[in-house]
Design a protein around this motif. Structure first.
Motif, PDB file in Angstrom:
ATOM      1  N   MET B   1       0.841  -1.224   0.000  1.00 20.33           N
ATOM      2  CA  MET B   1       0.000   0.000   0.000  1.00 20.33           C
ATOM      3  C   MET B   1       0.862   1.255   0.000  1.00 20.33           C
ATOM      4  N   ASN B   2       0.526   2.155  -0.862  1.00 20.20           N
ATOM      5  CA  ASN B   2       1.321   3.379  -0.927  1.00 20.20           C
ATOM      6  C   ASN B   2       0.768   4.410   0.052  1.00 20.20           C
ATOM      7  N   HIS B   3       1.441   4.528   1.185  1.00 24.96           N
ATOM      8  CA  HIS B   3       0.936   5.393   2.240  1.00 24.96           C
ATOM      9  C   HIS B   3       1.058   6.863   1.929  1.00 24.96           C
ATOM     10  N   LYS B   4       1.897   7.177   0.934  1.00 27.65           N
ATOM     11  CA  LYS B   4       2.117   8.598   0.645  1.00 27.65           C
ATOM     12  C   LYS B   4       0.867   9.271   0.093  1.00 27.65           C
ATOM     13  N   GLU B   5      -0.020   8.438  -0.477  1.00 26.73           N
ATOM     14  CA  GLU B   5      -1.241   9.009  -1.059  1.00 26.73           C
ATOM     15  C   GLU B   5      -2.260   9.393   0.011  1.00 26.73           C
ATOM     16  N   LEU B   6      -2.040   8.846   1.189  1.00 33.13           N
ATOM     17  CA  LEU B   6      -3.035   9.106   2.241  1.00 33.13           C
ATOM     18  C   LEU B   6      -2.940  10.542   2.734  1.00 33.13           C
ATOM     19  N   SER B   7      -4.095  11.093   3.106  1.00 36.22           N
ATOM     20  CA  SER B   7      -4.055  12.485   3.591  1.00 36.22           C
ATOM     21  C   SER B   7      -4.621  12.568   5.009  1.00 36.22           C
ATOM     22  N   ILE B   8      -4.148  13.576   5.692  1.00 35.39           N
ATOM     23  CA  ILE B   8      -4.646  13.771   7.066  1.00 35.39           C
ATOM     24  C   ILE B   8      -5.815  14.741   7.005  1.00 35.39           C
ATOM     25  N   TYR B   9      -6.923  14.372   7.638  1.00 33.60           N
ATOM     26  CA  TYR B   9      -8.081  15.258   7.667  1.00 33.60           C
ATOM     27  C   TYR B   9      -8.122  16.021   8.987  1.00 33.60           C
ATOM     28  N   GLU B  10      -8.619  17.189   8.845  1.00 31.91           N
ATOM     29  CA  GLU B  10      -8.773  18.082  10.006  1.00 31.91           C
ATOM     30  C   GLU B  10      -9.666  17.412  11.051  1.00 31.91           C
ATOM     31  N   SER B  11      -9.348  17.601  12.320  1.00 32.10           N
ATOM     32  CA  SER B  11     -10.294  17.070  13.324  1.00 32.10           C
ATOM     33  C   SER B  11     -11.186  18.224  13.784  1.00 32.10           C
ATOM     34  N   LEU B  12     -12.454  17.902  14.002  1.00 32.81           N
ATOM     35  CA  LEU B  12     -13.439  18.949  14.286  1.00 32.81           C
ATOM     36  C   LEU B  12     -13.793  18.979  15.770  1.00 32.81           C
ATOM     37  N   GLU B  13     -13.980  20.180  16.273  1.00 31.49           N
ATOM     38  CA  GLU B  13     -14.423  20.353  17.665  1.00 31.49           C
ATOM     39  C   GLU B  13     -15.938  20.441  17.629  1.00 31.49           C
ATOM     40  N   LEU B  14     -16.598  19.450  18.163  1.00 31.84           N
ATOM     41  CA  LEU B  14     -18.055  19.491  18.076  1.00 31.84           C
ATOM     42  C   LEU B  14     -18.724  19.604  19.437  1.00 31.84           C
ATOM     43  N   HIS B  15     -18.031  20.237  20.370  1.00 33.13           N
ATOM     44  CA  HIS B  15     -18.694  20.467  21.659  1.00 33.13           C
ATOM     45  C   HIS B  15     -19.881  21.371  21.415  1.00 33.13           C
ATOM     46  N   PRO B  16     -20.956  21.174  22.178  1.00 39.96           N
ATOM     47  CA  PRO B  16     -22.119  22.036  21.959  1.00 39.96           C
ATOM     48  C   PRO B  16     -21.694  23.495  22.041  1.00 39.96           C
ATOM     49  N   PRO B  17     -22.147  24.302  21.075  1.00 39.99           N
ATOM     50  CA  PRO B  17     -21.679  25.696  21.041  1.00 39.99           C
ATOM     51  C   PRO B  17     -22.171  26.492  22.243  1.00 39.99           C
TER      52      PRO B  17
END
Lengths: 395, 525
Positions: B1-17
């Motif tokens: 598997m070519n790991h270089k193609e993988l991307s990191i996605y932003e993590s979201l803060e979903l605490h109640p606003p």
């Protein structure tokens, strides 16, 4: 590739519950979610005449996460306005609930809506209709205002509440439950009521639900004109792009797992796909359970056996997949109807002169009238009313 | 598997606003604030209850005020109770006292607004009194209502319409109506359920143009200037309230008058002449000058109109600049006197008094002296002064009449005394029904007898209850023993089946008795 662990390193020494909570609260901005969110933003900012957004997708794909994300964004957008107008609420969310009877109860739903709009509890059971039709004078001429809380009165109260609280968007989660109506009642009653409510109050309504929501697509041009459809799909392994994204998603999850050693989910990506059907929400929940098991066993890593223990059964998966397949088919039908529409509208053919068409039409009409004349056969009665009763013969 | 193609996605803060605190009740905007047509607090309360689709008393219910302190809450609930029960008190909703301040503060806390106090006369509480300030019923301009409804504007009641001195609507130059044109009733200020623009008694629309009584010019033109002055002046006061940087103090009237008199060299003796000239009782003026009392609204308007200034300027303008502007004009005041139509004592006619007194003597039920004085619009003292003989005769006649009345009450007394012996003892309610006299009146006339009857009835009822309970317990005991003999445990459910009136099982006495008997039988520890 040795991946960087994506969680804060001090988490490894933290108590079990903290680690579990960390992973539980982790939400990933995976591409489809992000895309749907970006599509939603301009619609919420300015919705024009479209007062209803249908957000649909398979179960466990992140629809509720999308709602939470949008709610948070709305609060940020409206913060300044709310500081001035203290009676306003930025958004309201309610879940459409199916009762024990298996049916959706409108009155109960209206009450939940009122709660969601911060209506004081004490008022909800004492609503009266101040609409002029609710007021009348009794026999002694004394003014009476109808006291009963009827369904319609609560509807009136909800309308007033929406007008005064002015939320930017009113979300109804699990909106496919609205369609669970008793036989004898029109399927479209509740959605039509929501449409007219949205129209009168000018509040954007967001209906979030599974593909079942698409049932409403075919009913009434009114509803169609005033609605926007947003599809939040699963990752489909049939497409190369989706496979790549899916692997990235798994890799991200893998990096966030707060175990001592990093698990290797990536090499089992197709197993993970198989039992979560490409739905990020299902996968997240599964990994969460597996993590809880592993931590309880004080294991340093999540192994395949942990995953297998917590995976959905093949039967469950097949059931979900069946529903997804049907839903996706309907969604593609709707999205792919462009060509059909174009042909029906006459955009496909070369245009012709109107005069030519009207001549042809005239000719064809003449022909058909001749044909009609010829068709009358001998001995066929003229359609007319026969006299009834006994005829009296006068001498 | 070519790991270089993988991307990191932003993590979201979903605490109640975090959401800024929103108001408990809708933050409804008051109509016309800062203008003479400013809404009244009662009207605001009614509109708010309409917006919430609840009745007024539900809206003001203490339960919705959970975040108030316990002490405040009890004060508040008492206040609302008093206001809504007695229509006479409800005028204090828009008033200038503590009640109004409290009420507007509570509503401000509930709606998170800070301008509701301007819907009342609170801003002017230091410079005028409650007396003669408010009507205790509604008044309205039907054309205003009609116009608002035609233009689809919200219906409301301006504060100006509640003020007693205001008699006309300036927009349509016509008298305010004070009686429903359909049912001829006077309308209370606030009731449990009401809609602005509709009669709270008969439910009819109050703004119909057919009900308009445009005033004939002959009556009108005499007073028009005065009415205009009053309405404009009070309207100015209402409109200015939100823009004031500081509220006028209690000694303002004294300050202005003192400054005016010293600037014009008017001494004590002259003040009396001066005030008589502008048409105000000198006694009143001296009280104001020495800051013993503050003027009531009508006196205040008389003073300011005589000094040719608006009350707003009188209270708010810098004293030195103000004094230069003050000029005396008695013209307006004279018109007021005509309008009030109050007979002056000097003009009391002896012949007329004699006539009225003789008429009163001829009546079957001779009226009291106070009543006659009222008819003549004079004091009882002047009756004695003008016709001492007739006065004396009427006094005696009236006393005799009152005595005969008490003879009538003799019958009632007999009836009540009989009720004390009758068995079973009757209730006061049944007695008032049979006599046809209001119970509060009966209690006032024969307090002792009434309380005795009431006590006797109560004792009788208590005895009845006790007897009934004993019967039930007896029945229960029988049932228990029956079950016990059969070897079944006498549970509540079992016992209930054997009773003729199982409803009693819900009562505490029954459950106590059951527990006791079960204990005796050893089922309970």
């Amino acid at each position: 590739m040795s991946t960087a662990r994506l969680f804060p390193p001090e988490l490894l020494t933290a108590p079990l519950q903290v680690r579990l909570n960390y992973y539980d609260n982790y939400t990933m901005a995976h591409p489809y979610l992000y895309e749907a969110f970006e599509t939603l933003k301009p619609i919420i900012r300015h919705c024009g005449e479209s007062k209803i957004i249908f957000i649909f997708g398979p179960t466990g794909v992140g629809k509720t996460k999308l709602r939470l994300l949008t709610e948070k964004w709305i609060v940020q957008e409206l913060w300044k306005e709310m500081e001035v107008d203290r009676g306003r609420i930025p958004f309201a969310s309610v879940e459409a609930v199916v009762q024990k009877s298996g049916l959706f109860n409108t009155k109960d739903h209206l009450k939940r809506c009122l709660y969601a709009l911060h209506e004081p509890k004490e008022f909800i059971n004492h609503k009266i209709n101040y609409g002029v039709q609710g007021i009348y004078s009794d026999n002694e001429g004394k003014i009476v205002i109808k006291q009963k809380i009827l369904e319609t009165d609560l509807g009136w109260a909800l309308e007033q509440s929406l007008k005064h609280r002015r939320p930017q968007t009113f979300f109804i989660d699990e909106a496919h439950h609205l369609l669970a109506v008793a036989s004898g009642r029109k399927l479209t009653d509740v959605p039509e009521a929501i449409k007219s409510l949205a129209n009168r109050t000018e509040v954007l309504h967001g209906l979030i639900g599974t593909y079942e929501l698409l049932t409403l697509h075919d009913i009434g041009d009114q509803l169609s004109r005033r609605s926007v459809y947003i599809h939040l799909p699963r990752y489909n392994a049939e497409f190369i792009e989706d496979r790549e994204i899916w692997q990235s998603v798994i890799w991200n999850f893998q990096g966030q797992i707060p175990t001592v050693e990093e698990p290797d989910f990536l090499s089992n990506w197709n197993y993970l796909y198989e039992r979560s059907l490409g739905c990020v929400g299902i996968l997240k929940n599964w990994l969460n359970n597996a993590l809880a098991d592993a931590l309880a066993e004080e294991a340093n890593i999540i192994t395949l056996s942990h995953l297998e223990r917590r995976a959905l059964s093949v039967g469950q998966c097949r059931n979900i997949f069946k529903a997804i397949k049907e839903g996706e088919k309907r969604a593609t039908e709707i999205e792919g109807e462009v060509e059909k529409l174009r042909i029906e509208l006459g955009l496909g053919d070369k245009p012709v002169f109107r005069q030519k068409v009207s001549k042809e039409l005239q000719q064809s009409q003449e022909q058909s009238s001749q044909f009609k004349k010829r068709k009358k056969t001998l001995g066929q009665r003229k359609p007319q009313r026969d006299s009834v009763g006994i005829e009296t013969h006068e001498p | 598997m070519n790991h270089k193609e993988l991307s990191i996605y932003e993590s979201l803060e979903l605490h109640p606003p975090e959401i800024p605190e929103c108001s408990r009740l809708y933050s409804l905007e008051p109509i016309g604030i800062g203008t003479p047509d400013c809404e009244s607090l009662t009207s605001y309360i009614i509109r708010l209850s309409q917006a919430h689709c609840v009745t007024v008393n539900k809206l003001l219910h203490p339960n919705i005020l959970k975040h108030f302190e316990r002490k405040d809450l009890s004060d508040y609930s008492q206040l609302i109770y008093r206001l809504l029960r007695s229509p006479h008190n409800s005028k204090s909703f828009n008033g200038l006292g503590l009640t109004t301040t409290k009420l507007s503060q509570q509503l401000e806390a509930l709606t998170l607004r800070n301008d509701l106090c301007f819907l009342t006369m609170v801003s002017w509480s230091e410079v005028t009194t409650y007396h003669q300030l408010f009507r205790d019923h509604q008044a309205w301009c039907p054309v205003c209502y009609e116009e608002w409804q035609m233009n689809k504007k919200p219906l409301y009641t301006p504060l100006l319409w509640f003020l007693h001195p205001v008699k006309i609507c300036l927009h349509h130059c016509q008298y305010l109506l004070e009686e429903c044109p359909h049912c001829q009733q006077i309308l209370p200020i606030i009731v449990k359920q009401m809609q602005p623009g509709y009669c709270s008694q008969c439910g009819q629309w109050l703004g119909s143009s057919s009900s308009i009584k445009t005033c004939p010019q002959s009556i009108y033109e005499d007073n028009i200037k005065w009415h205009e002055y009053v309405t404009i002046s009070i309207g100015e006061l209402i409109a200015a309230a939100p823009h004031l940087s500081s509220l006028p103090t209690r000694d303002r009237t004294a300050q202005v008058l003192n400054a005016y008199f010293s600037a014009n060299n008017i001494t004590k003796g002259k003040i009396a002449t001066f005030t008589r000239f502008i048409g105000i009782d000198p006694g009143n003026i001296f009280v104001y000058i020495y800051n013993k009392r503050i003027p009531r609204i009508d006196k205040l308007l008389q003073i300011t109109s005589a000094l040719q200034i608006s009350p707003l300027k009188f209270f708010t303008e810098d004293i030195n600049t103000l004094i230069g502007k003050l000029q005396v004009n008695s013209q307006l005041f004279v018109k007021v006197q005509d309008q009030d139509n109050k007979p002056k004592q000097t003009k009391l006619d002896k012949i007329k008094i004699q006539q009225v007194l003789t008429e009163a003597l001829g009546e079957e039920a001779p009226p009291s002296l106070t009543e006659v004085a009222k008819r003549l619009k004079c004091s009882r003292h002047s009756l004695k002064n003008y016709c001492p003989e007739l006065h004396q005769i009427l006094k005696l006649r009236h006393a005799e009449y009152v005595k005969t009345l008490s003879k009538y009450s003799f019958k009632t007394r007999h009836f009540l005394e009989a009720a004390l012996i009758v068995n079973p003892p009757p209730s006061m309610q049944s007695i008032t029904k049979s006599i046809g006299i209001n119970s509060s009146k009966l209690y006032k006339l024969f307090p002792e007898l009434c309380y005795q009857i009431s006590k006797r009835h109560k004792e009788y009822r208590n005895a009845c209850t006790l007897e009934k309970r004993n019967q039930v317990i007896h029945e229960m005991n029988e049932a228990i023993f029956k079950l016990h003999k059969q070897g079944k445990e006498p549970t509540l459910a079992q016992v209930r089946k054997l009773l003729t009136k199982p409803g009693y099982t819900r009562d505490q006495f029954f459950q106590d008795a059951l527990f006791k008997t079960r204990q005796e039988l050893g089922y309970e520890n």
